[in-house]
Structure formats: structure tokens, C-alpha cells
Scaffold this motif. Structure first.
Motif, PDB file in Angstrom:
ATOM      1  N   THR A  82      -8.814   9.430   9.713  1.00 33.40           N
ATOM      2  CA  THR A  82     -10.084   8.709   9.598  1.00 33.40           C
ATOM      3  C   THR A  82     -11.035   9.435   8.660  1.00 33.40           C
ATOM      4  O   THR A  82     -11.753   8.816   7.871  1.00 33.40           O
ATOM      5  CB  THR A  82     -10.745   8.567  10.986  1.00 33.40           C
ATOM      6  OG1 THR A  82      -9.874   7.813  11.843  1.00 33.40           O
ATOM      7  CG2 THR A  82     -12.083   7.851  10.888  1.00 33.40           C
ATOM      8  N   LEU A  83     -11.037  10.757   8.726  1.00 28.98           N
ATOM      9  CA  LEU A  83     -11.911  11.541   7.855  1.00 28.98           C
ATOM     10  C   LEU A  83     -11.406  11.572   6.414  1.00 28.98           C
ATOM     11  O   LEU A  83     -12.200  11.628   5.470  1.00 28.98           O
ATOM     12  CB  LEU A  83     -12.019  12.979   8.378  1.00 28.98           C
ATOM     13  CG  LEU A  83     -12.785  13.187   9.693  1.00 28.98           C
ATOM     14  CD1 LEU A  83     -12.799  14.670  10.054  1.00 28.98           C
ATOM     15  CD2 LEU A  83     -14.213  12.657   9.594  1.00 28.98           C
ATOM     16  N   LEU A  84     -10.082  11.540   6.225  1.00 27.13           N
ATOM     17  CA  LEU A  84      -9.497  11.751   4.901  1.00 27.13           C
ATOM     18  C   LEU A  84      -9.165  10.464   4.147  1.00 27.13           C
ATOM     19  O   LEU A  84      -8.903  10.511   2.944  1.00 27.13           O
ATOM     20  CB  LEU A  84      -8.218  12.591   5.031  1.00 27.13           C
ATOM     21  CG  LEU A  84      -8.389  13.994   5.628  1.00 27.13           C
ATOM     22  CD1 LEU A  84      -7.035  14.698   5.697  1.00 27.13           C
ATOM     23  CD2 LEU A  84      -9.378  14.819   4.807  1.00 27.13           C
ATOM     24  N   ILE A  85      -9.160   9.331   4.822  1.00 25.68           N
ATOM     25  CA  ILE A  85      -8.732   8.090   4.178  1.00 25.68           C
ATOM     26  C   ILE A  85      -9.694   7.680   3.059  1.00 25.68           C
ATOM     27  O   ILE A  85     -10.911   7.808   3.179  1.00 25.68           O
ATOM     28  CB  ILE A  85      -8.599   6.953   5.216  1.00 25.68           C
ATOM     29  CG1 ILE A  85      -7.912   5.742   4.595  1.00 25.68           C
ATOM     30  CG2 ILE A  85      -9.948   6.578   5.809  1.00 25.68           C
ATOM     31  CD1 ILE A  85      -7.558   4.655   5.603  1.00 25.68           C
ATOM     32  N   THR A  86      -9.132   7.222   1.951  1.00 19.43           N
ATOM     33  CA  THR A  86      -9.890   6.674   0.828  1.00 19.43           C
ATOM     34  C   THR A  86      -9.177   5.416   0.350  1.00 19.43           C
ATOM     35  O   THR A  86      -8.085   5.087   0.822  1.00 19.43           O
ATOM     36  CB  THR A  86      -9.985   7.679  -0.336  1.00 19.43           C
ATOM     37  OG1 THR A  86      -8.664   7.891  -0.879  1.00 19.43           O
ATOM     38  CG2 THR A  86     -10.573   9.010   0.117  1.00 19.43           C
ATOM     39  N   LYS A  87      -9.766   4.745  -0.621  1.00 20.75           N
ATOM     40  CA  LYS A  87      -9.133   3.543  -1.151  1.00 20.75           C
ATOM     41  C   LYS A  87      -7.846   3.867  -1.907  1.00 20.75           C
ATOM     42  O   LYS A  87      -7.025   2.983  -2.165  1.00 20.75           O
ATOM     43  CB  LYS A  87     -10.100   2.778  -2.048  1.00 20.75           C
ATOM     44  CG  LYS A  87     -10.549   3.554  -3.272  1.00 20.75           C
ATOM     45  CD  LYS A  87     -11.522   2.726  -4.096  1.00 20.75           C
ATOM     46  CE  LYS A  87     -11.983   3.505  -5.337  1.00 20.75           C
ATOM     47  NZ  LYS A  87     -12.931   2.690  -6.157  1.00 20.75           N
ATOM     48  N   PHE A  88      -7.658   5.151  -2.251  1.00 15.49           N
ATOM     49  CA  PHE A  88      -6.473   5.549  -3.002  1.00 15.49           C
ATOM     50  C   PHE A  88      -5.289   5.906  -2.098  1.00 15.49           C
ATOM     51  O   PHE A  88      -4.134   5.716  -2.473  1.00 15.49           O
ATOM     52  CB  PHE A  88      -6.804   6.737  -3.915  1.00 15.49           C
ATOM     53  CG  PHE A  88      -7.932   6.469  -4.860  1.00 15.49           C
ATOM     54  CD1 PHE A  88      -7.767   5.610  -5.947  1.00 15.49           C
ATOM     55  CD2 PHE A  88      -9.169   7.055  -4.658  1.00 15.49           C
ATOM     56  CE1 PHE A  88      -8.810   5.355  -6.823  1.00 15.49           C
ATOM     57  CE2 PHE A  88     -10.224   6.808  -5.527  1.00 15.49           C
ATOM     58  CZ  PHE A  88     -10.050   5.945  -6.605  1.00 15.49           C
ATOM     59  N   ASN A  89      -5.575   6.439  -0.900  1.00 19.40           N
ATOM     60  CA  ASN A  89      -4.476   6.836   0.003  1.00 19.40           C
ATOM     61  C   ASN A  89      -4.392   5.949   1.244  1.00 19.40           C
ATOM     62  O   ASN A  89      -3.714   6.289   2.203  1.00 19.40           O
ATOM     63  CB  ASN A  89      -4.628   8.302   0.425  1.00 19.40           C
ATOM     64  CG  ASN A  89      -5.918   8.553   1.209  1.00 19.40           C
ATOM     65  OD1 ASN A  89      -6.512   7.647   1.756  1.00 19.40           O
ATOM     66  ND2 ASN A  89      -6.350   9.807   1.254  1.00 19.40           N
ATOM     67  N   LYS A  90      -5.085   4.817   1.235  1.00 20.81           N
ATOM     68  CA  LYS A  90      -5.214   3.990   2.435  1.00 20.81           C
ATOM     69  C   LYS A  90      -3.872   3.460   2.952  1.00 20.81           C
ATOM     70  O   LYS A  90      -3.708   3.261   4.158  1.00 20.81           O
ATOM     71  CB  LYS A  90      -6.165   2.828   2.177  1.00 20.81           C
ATOM     72  CG  LYS A  90      -5.688   1.839   1.110  1.00 20.81           C
ATOM     73  CD  LYS A  90      -6.715   0.738   0.897  1.00 20.81           C
ATOM     74  CE  LYS A  90      -6.229  -0.258  -0.156  1.00 20.81           C
ATOM     75  NZ  LYS A  90      -7.215  -1.336  -0.390  1.00 20.81           N
ATOM     76  N   LYS A  91      -2.910   3.232   2.064  1.00 20.09           N
ATOM     77  CA  LYS A  91      -1.622   2.683   2.507  1.00 20.09           C
ATOM     78  C   LYS A  91      -0.930   3.599   3.501  1.00 20.09           C
ATOM     79  O   LYS A  91      -0.307   3.139   4.458  1.00 20.09           O
ATOM     80  CB  LYS A  91      -0.711   2.425   1.297  1.00 20.09           C
ATOM     81  CG  LYS A  91      -1.127   1.233   0.461  1.00 20.09           C
ATOM     82  CD  LYS A  91      -0.092   0.938  -0.613  1.00 20.09           C
ATOM     83  CE  LYS A  91      -0.483  -0.312  -1.411  1.00 20.09           C
ATOM     84  NZ  LYS A  91       0.525  -0.634  -2.457  1.00 20.09           N
ATOM     85  N   LEU A  92      -1.038   4.909   3.278  1.00 23.87           N
ATOM     86  CA  LEU A  92      -0.401   5.877   4.164  1.00 23.87           C
ATOM     87  C   LEU A  92      -1.291   6.232   5.354  1.00 23.87           C
ATOM     88  O   LEU A  92      -0.844   6.239   6.496  1.00 23.87           O
ATOM     89  CB  LEU A  92      -0.047   7.146   3.381  1.00 23.87           C
ATOM     90  CG  LEU A  92       0.580   8.287   4.183  1.00 23.87           C
ATOM     91  CD1 LEU A  92       1.924   7.843   4.791  1.00 23.87           C
ATOM     92  CD2 LEU A  92       0.774   9.515   3.308  1.00 23.87           C
ATOM     93  N   PHE A  93      -2.562   6.480   5.101  1.00 22.38           N
ATOM     94  CA  PHE A  93      -3.459   6.991   6.128  1.00 22.38           C
ATOM     95  C   PHE A  93      -3.882   5.924   7.145  1.00 22.38           C
ATOM     96  O   PHE A  93      -4.312   6.267   8.250  1.00 22.38           O
ATOM     97  CB  PHE A  93      -4.698   7.617   5.483  1.00 22.38           C
ATOM     98  CG  PHE A  93      -4.461   9.010   4.963  1.00 22.38           C
ATOM     99  CD1 PHE A  93      -3.520   9.244   3.971  1.00 22.38           C
ATOM    100  CD2 PHE A  93      -5.166  10.092   5.458  1.00 22.38           C
ATOM    101  CE1 PHE A  93      -3.282  10.526   3.492  1.00 22.38           C
ATOM    102  CE2 PHE A  93      -4.937  11.374   4.986  1.00 22.38           C
ATOM    103  CZ  PHE A  93      -3.991  11.586   3.992  1.00 22.38           C
ATOM    104  N   ARG A  94      -3.790   4.668   6.768  1.00 23.85           N
ATOM    105  CA  ARG A  94      -4.202   3.631   7.718  1.00 23.85           C
ATOM    106  C   ARG A  94      -3.180   3.448   8.846  1.00 23.85           C
ATOM    107  O   ARG A  94      -3.521   2.896   9.898  1.00 23.85           O
ATOM    108  CB  ARG A  94      -4.406   2.306   6.994  1.00 23.85           C
ATOM    109  CG  ARG A  94      -3.140   1.665   6.448  1.00 23.85           C
ATOM    110  CD  ARG A  94      -3.447   0.397   5.679  1.00 23.85           C
ATOM    111  NE  ARG A  94      -2.233  -0.183   5.104  1.00 23.85           N
ATOM    112  CZ  ARG A  94      -2.229  -1.246   4.302  1.00 23.85           C
ATOM    113  NH1 ARG A  94      -3.376  -1.817   3.964  1.00 23.85           N
ATOM    114  NH2 ARG A  94      -1.098  -1.716   3.825  1.00 23.85           N
ATOM    115  N   ILE A  95      -1.942   3.912   8.633  1.00 20.28           N
ATOM    116  CA  ILE A  95      -0.892   3.724   9.647  1.00 20.28           C
ATOM    117  C   ILE A  95      -1.231   4.437  10.955  1.00 20.28           C
ATOM    118  O   ILE A  95      -1.219   3.824  12.026  1.00 20.28           O
ATOM    119  CB  ILE A  95       0.483   4.170   9.101  1.00 20.28           C
ATOM    120  CG1 ILE A  95       0.887   3.283   7.927  1.00 20.28           C
ATOM    121  CG2 ILE A  95       1.543   4.115  10.206  1.00 20.28           C
ATOM    122  CD1 ILE A  95       2.156   3.731   7.205  1.00 20.28           C
TER     123      ILE A  95
END
Length: 291
Positions: A82-95
Motif C-alpha cells: 500500500t505504501l509502495l504502489i504507484t501507477k508504474f508497479n500497480k500490476k504487481l503490488f495491487r495483488i
């Protein structure tokens, strides 16, 4: 931008508080794994184990404890993402955030089962299990702030209304509610029950006023104050100076995952204020252009 940051912080706090709970304390998963009416056929027919032996086995309890801690690590991972997610890494971090959100829904179901399937018990956690999905929605291409604020209002209204049902007495008033009021104010039990009754009525009024334009901001101000106070009450009512560190360890996690009950209305309130400032600016600009 301010609302997005508040949303990120709120989701982080929910996951962090639940991670703390699962890693160091307990969670109601035994209400599922020890449900005889549901699991007995599975245990005896599929696993070939006698139900009594299954329930009393240390291996079963160890499995449940490991399962709880695994959920704790899931929540911790979701908090970090939640702290690290951005529009660039969202595909991985949203899981992990999505899975963590599903786990929060399941946790709310188990808490409801533990409380004799009181519907209000489930919906009282609407903000907690709803915010992760609202947060993920902000990363979609068709994201609209107006839609987000409406959903947040619904989550606030449902959470406070459900909480009010317990305080009002529609369900048996939880003893912990009464004890907290008594410990904080040093009052009698009858005063505590009356205090909770009034708080419940105010929760009902709040749930209505949230959807009335120009009045909603006053309801949100109350929701911010009451949401933060009820979160902090968990620590204030159960803090003992004789055991300060133990008191903090036992109660702070409950404060952490409840702080969003006050931060969520603050999020909507700041959004409304910015909206009216923008409308006022546009109006003044039109007047000047006309003149």
C-alpha cells in the motif's frame, strides 16, 4: 492529492493493525475450523479422523495458529504494498492489496459468525474491508473522484449506523462498550448505557445527514471526531500505568485499524471543502468576466 494520501494512510493502518493482531494475538478462525455442523462430514469422511480427536488434537490447534500467522504476514505484505504502489508497479503490488481486502471480508464474516450472525457485526467493518478496494479503484483509468466520495460516504454511513445499532440497544449492548465508558468517565453503569443510547441515535442521524448537500459537512465533522475518539477509547479505557508496555501491546493494534473510522470522513470532508472552493472560484471568475 490530500484525499489520496489520506486513503493510502488509512488502508496502510488497517492492514498494519490486523497484521499486528494476527502475528501477536488471535483471530476468530477457530469459529470456522471448529464448526462441527459444517466441517464434521469433511473431517470424518474425507480425512478419516474422528471429530473429537480432530478438535482436541494439538496438531489442529497448531495448524490454526500457523494459519492465523500466515494471514498476519499477508496483511503485513499488503500494508507494505500500500505504501509502495504507484501507477508504474500497480500490476504487481495491487495483488497483495486485493487478496488482503478479500481476507478482511472473510475476517468480518467470521466475526459475524462468532457474534451469532448479527448482521450489524459484519457491516460495522464496512470501512475496514471497503477501503482497500476503493484504494485500488483510484488506480483505474476510469477513476472518478465524485464516485469515490459517494462510495466513501456509503461506507461511513453503514459503519456508523451498524455501530449505532449496538449502542442504541437494537442488539444486546456489548459489555465492552459499557466498560469502556465506565473506565473513561468513572460513571455508573446506568449513565454509560444512556450515553451509548444517545451515541447510537446520533449515529443514525449522521447516516442520513451525510447525503444531504451543505449539511453533510457538519455530519462529517462529527464523524471525524467520533471516529477518532472511539478508536482511541480502546487504549484509554484499557491502559494500566502498572503495565504500560503490555497495555500498549494489547490495545494499540485495535486503535490502529480503527483510526480510519475517523480518517475516512476527514478524507471526504477535505474533498467537499476543495469542491466548494473550486465552485466559488469559478463563480467569482464568471462574475468578473461578465462585468
Amino acid at each position: 492529492m490530500k484525499q489520496t494520501n489520506l486513503l493510502k494512510v488509512s488502508v496502510f493502518l488497517i492492514f498494519l493493525g490486523r497484521a499486528w493482531q494476527h502475528l501477536f494475538w488471535d483471530a476468530p478462525y477457530r469459529t470456522f475450523f471448529w464448526d462441527e455442523s459444517f466441517l464434521k462430514p469433511v473431517v470424518e469422511n474425507w480425512l478419516g479422523i474422528n471429530w473429537t480427536a480432530y478438535v482436541t488434537s494439538p496438531n489442529t490447534d497448531n495448524f490454526i495458529q500457523v494459519f492465523i500467522q500466515c494471514n498476519g504476514f499477508l496483511y503485513l505484505l499488503a500494508a507494505i504494498c500500500t505504501l509502495l504502489i504507484t501507477k508504474f508497479n500497480k500490476k504487481l503490488f495491487r495483488i497483495p492489496i486485493f487478496i488482503g481486502g478479500i481476507s478482511l471480508v472473510i475476517l468480518s464474516v467470521l466475526l459475524t459468525k462468532e457474534k451469532f450472525y448479527h448482521t450489524a457485526q459484519f457491516f460495522e467493518h464496512s470501512i475496514q474491508f471497503g477501503l482497500p478496494f476503493v484504494f485500488l479503484y483510484t488506480f483505474r483509468k476510469n477513476y472518478k473522484k465524485s464516485r469515490m466520495f459517494f462510495v466513501l460516504k456509503v461506507l461511513i454511513a453503514v459503519t456508523f449506523f451498524s455501530h449505532g445499532l449496538y449502542a442504541f440497544g437494537a442488539y444486546p449492548v456489548p459489555g465492552k462498550f459499557v466498560d469502556m465508558v465506565i473506565n473513561i468517565f468513572g460513571c455508573t453503569e446506568s449513565f454509560a448505557i444512556t450515553f451509548l443510547y444517545i451515541a447510537g441515535v446520533l449515529d443514525f442521524i449522521l447516516a442520513v445527514l451525510l447525503f444531504i448537500p451543505k449539511v453533510d459537512k457538519y455530519a462529517l465533522i462529527y464523524a471525524v471526531a467520533w471516529g477518532l475518539l472511539t478508536a482511541l477509547a480502546r487504549l484509554v479505557a484499557n491502559f494500566y500505568w502498572e503495565f504500560p508496555l503490555q497495555s500498549l501491546h494489547q490495545n494499540v493494534y485495535q486503535v490502529i485499524y480503527r483510526l480510519p473510522h475517523g480518517l475516512t470522513p476527514l478524507m471526504v470532508l477535505t474533498g467537499i471543502n476543495l469542491y466548494w472552493k473550486k465552485e466559488s472560484f469559478i463563480y467569482r471568475k464568471r462574475v468578473l468576466e461578465t462585468n
